[in-house]
Design an enzyme around this catalytic site. Sequence first.
Site, mmCIF file in Angstrom:
data_model
loop_
_atom_site.group_PDB
_atom_site.id
_atom_site.type_symbol
_atom_site.label_atom_id
_atom_site.label_comp_id
_atom_site.label_asym_id
_atom_site.label_seq_id
_atom_site.Cartn_x
_atom_site.Cartn_y
_atom_site.Cartn_z
ATOM 1 N N ASP A 136 2.226 -14.216 12.851
ATOM 2 C CA ASP A 136 0.813 -14.786 12.377
ATOM 3 C C ASP A 136 0.007 -13.673 11.613
ATOM 4 O O ASP A 136 -0.506 -12.960 12.561
ATOM 5 C CB ASP A 136 0.136 -15.777 13.124
ATOM 6 N N LYS A 178 -7.956 -15.211 16.470
ATOM 7 C CA LYS A 178 -8.239 -14.898 15.000
ATOM 8 C C LYS A 178 -9.765 -14.255 14.881
ATOM 9 O O LYS A 178 -10.225 -14.586 13.530
ATOM 10 C CB LYS A 178 -7.869 -15.888 14.157
ATOM 11 N N HIS A 205 -2.535 9.949 -1.650
ATOM 12 C CA HIS A 205 -2.881 8.740 -2.109
ATOM 13 C C HIS A 205 -2.766 8.763 -3.862
ATOM 14 O O HIS A 205 -2.375 7.759 -4.633
ATOM 15 C CB HIS A 205 -4.185 8.094 -1.496
ATOM 16 N N GLU A 224 0.707 -1.099 0.004
ATOM 17 C CA GLU A 224 0.017 -0.074 0.200
ATOM 18 C C GLU A 224 0.806 1.285 0.133
ATOM 19 O O GLU A 224 1.588 1.796 1.060
ATOM 20 C CB GLU A 224 -0.733 0.079 1.377
#
Length: 543
Positions: free
Chosen positions: A428, A352, A526, A227
Site C-alpha cells: 500500500d 497512514k 541530478h 526519479e
Amino acid sequence: NNRKARSSPIKHARLSLAPHLSRHSLSLWILLPMDIRRRPPKPPVNNPNRFSNDDDQRRTTTIPPKASDALPLPLYLTNAVFFTLFFSVAYYLLHRWRDKIRYNTPLHVVTVTELGALIALVASFIYLLGFFGIDFIVKSVIHGAIPSYSLESRLGDCKRAATIRREALQRITGRSIEGLPLDGFDYESILGQCCEMPVGYVQIPVGIAGPLLLDGYEYSVPMATTEGCLVASTNRGCKAMYVSGGATSTVVKDGMTRAPVVRFASARRASELKFFLEDPENFDTSSRFARLQSVKCTLAGKNAYVRFSCSTGDAMGMNMVSKGVQNVLEFLTDDFPDMDVIGISGNFCSDKKPAAVNWIEGRGKSVVCEAVIKGEIVNKVLKTSVAALVELNMLKNLTGSAVAGSLGGFNAHASNIVSAVFIATGQDPAQNVESSQCITMMEAINDGKDIHVSVTMPSIEVGTVGGGTQLASQSACLNLLGVKGASTESPGMNSRRLATIVAGAVLAGELSLMSAIAAGQLVKSHMKYNRSSRDISGATTTT
C-alpha cells in the site's frame, strides 16, 4: 461456566480469522483475506555480473485518434457497407430458402455461394451488434441510465467494462486519455479487491538495485520509480556494502495494530475498561493467524482508545486485525453494555499518518539494519571520507531534523526507497508515511578508519499475500526477491524478510546519498540523470 466465560471475554473472542481467509491478489490504477497456500522461499542466486554501470516527440494540439481510424474507409461508409451487406445477404438467403422449399430441396444442403453468404451474414451482424451495442451502453452511462460502477457486474466482462467507461469518460469530460494504456492488463485480477471503476493503468519503470548482500543472501531489489538517480544511487550503496562484507538485520518486533475509540457515560467507567483490557489474564494468544500480542488503552475524558497489536503471518494484516477487533468489541458489550463504539479506528493505531505512537511503539515490522563500511571503500566507491559522513549525518539527519521538528524523519531520504519498493512489490503506497519513519546513525570506528552505519525503522508495514501482491507484475517482483506468497517454513517469515530487504535497501540509499552530499556531487548527479533533454515547449493539454 457462564461466569467463567464472561470473566475473560477476549480469551473467548479470539482474533482468529482463519475461517475468513480467502484467495485474493507494475502498474497503478486509475481511480484485501489471504492466500494461505505455502510456498518455500527460494534463496537468491549469486550473480557474477553484480554491479551495473552507473522518445516522446513534441506534442501539439491534435484530434485524438479513435478506434474507427484503423478502418480502411470512413466510419459512415464502413457502416453503410455493412448495412448493405447484411440486408442484401439476408434477402439472398431468404430467397434461396424459399426456392428450396418450393422445389423440395433439403435446407441443410448448401452451395459454396450460400456458405459464403452465411459467413457474411454472421460477420456483418457481429459488426453491427458490436458497434451499435457498445455505443448504446456508452450513451446509457453518460445519461446515468447505467451506473458506471455496475458495468462489470452487468456485462460480465471487466475489459469491456473498462473500455466503455473509458469512452464515456472522454465524452463527458471532452478530454482525451489516449496516452493512458488500456490493453495488456488483467482487469479480472483487480475486481473487488484492488481498484474500482478502472479506465486503464499507469506504467512505472522498474529498475534493479543490487545485489544487496543482507544476512548472507544476495537480493536484486526491484524499485518502481520515475526519479532519476534513485536506482543508480541505491545501487552504489549496495556495492559499497557488498565489498565491505554486507549488512545484517534484525526484526525486533512484529505486530499490526488497530485502535477503536469507545465512549462511556463517565471517565471512571472508561478507566474500568482500561484496567480490564490491560490485565494479561483477560486475553489469549492461541490463534494461529491473528495472534494477539498486547492491548494498550489510553483515555481522553470518558473516551477510551484501545490499541490492539497482533501478529498477522505473511499478510500486512490491516483487514485481518480490523475484523478480529470488531469481534472483540461485540463480545465486550456483554460485560460493558454501556460502551458506545464510536469507530473501529480512532487514529491511535495510527494508519497512514505520521504519529509518535508508531515511532515509539512500532507498527508492522520494527527493523534495525547495520553495516560496517571500510574506510578505503568510503574513499574509492563513495568518493568521500569517514569524518565527512559522520559530521554530515550529525548536522543534517540528527540536528537538522530536530530543528525542523521532524517526527521519525531523522534520515536523508528513506521514503524514496520505501515508496519505490512498495510500488514494485504490491504494498500500500499510502503506508509509506509511517513505514518511512527512520533514524540513520553513523559512527566512526576502528580509530576513525571505518564507519558503522545503521537504520532503525520501527513501522515497516508489508505483506507477501493479499491485496496487490498477487497481481502479475508485483508477484513477479516478490518472486525475484524469493518472498512470493506465504512461507511454508514459518508463518510470517516471508513478510519479515521483505521488511528486512526494505530496511537494507534504505541503508544503501542513505549511505550513497549522504556520500554524494558530503562530496558535493548531488546537484551534478541530478543534472546528469534526472533532467530530460527533450523539447517539451510544445506540450499542451489535448482534448
